[in-house]
Design an enzyme around this catalytic site. Sequence first.
Site, short mmCIF file in Angstrom:
data_model
loop_
_atom_site.label_atom_id
_atom_site.label_comp_id
_atom_site.label_asym_id
_atom_site.label_seq_id
_atom_site.Cartn_x
_atom_site.Cartn_y
_atom_site.Cartn_z
N CYS A 84 -2.24 2.64 9.19
CA CYS A 84 -3.21 1.62 8.83
C CYS A 84 -4.38 1.59 9.81
CB CYS A 84 -2.55 0.24 8.77
SG CYS A 84 -1.53 -0.03 7.31
N HIS A 131 0.85 -1.19 0.00
CA HIS A 131 0.00 0.00 0.00
C HIS A 131 0.89 1.24 0.00
CE1 HIS A 131 -3.89 -1.83 1.95
NE2 HIS A 131 -4.02 -1.72 0.65
#
Length: 278
Positions: free
Chosen positions: A268, A171
Amino acid sequence: MRTPERRATARRYLMCPPTHFKVTYSINPWMDPAKPVDIPLAVAQWEDLRDRYRSLGHTVEELRPRPDLPDMVYAANGATVVDGRVLGARFAHPERTAEAAIHLEWFRAHGYAEVREPQHVNEGEGDFAVTASWLLAGRGFRSSPLSHPEAQEFFGRPVIGLDLVDPRYYHLDTALCVLDDTTDTEIMYYPGAFSPGSRAVLGRLFPDAIIATEADASALGLNAVSDGRHVVLPQAAAGLFGPLRERGYEPIPMDLSELLKGGGSVKCCTQELRAPAG
């Protein structure tokens, strides 16, 4: 060289406690089902992060976890909110698919008027980073390139696509952090996570960026959250503390070692709610 004076701005975050967090499958290189998760420790570390945000003057909303969705703790992946407009997520892996609807339901229940269910795979703020004018958008492992024009059309902001090439940095938020979203100049990133062309783009757009070493990147030091002054980041990424202080930022180290077992850390766990509702 004079150290810039930085100003923090109050933020609203959406987080989800790791009550049911575990690693029973592997959808990124960090996940190893053979390594047990200490859930009480994970909860304590998460609560420490939540409480730290509140001590810095920020508001934290909480999403109720579900026992069948152990990765819900990584709340950043559930949507992207810009100017009060919500672009939901569409997850790449079936293990996380059901999380998307839960996030959309939360936003609708909390007064967000413009909520869009996406057509193309995107994993929220995992792959979308917001500056003053742009969206920096990752692709290569999770989010589809087709999600970039979809986001541009929805938010009305230029989207700058960046190709990720190292599966450890699956990511964008594992490889890049926006430090000051009131400008288009202040980021830190790890060049090794990006393709040569994307490194060139980042070098052209952000010539004064903080460049992370491999050691700090591999500690997920770029999976950080900044309020414009305070930068909350993994404590193991100590090599970033000095460069941040030199730029006028205050690093706030946190221990999220249990949540690292799922491939995530500070960012996250933290979805930013960028006005207006509530």
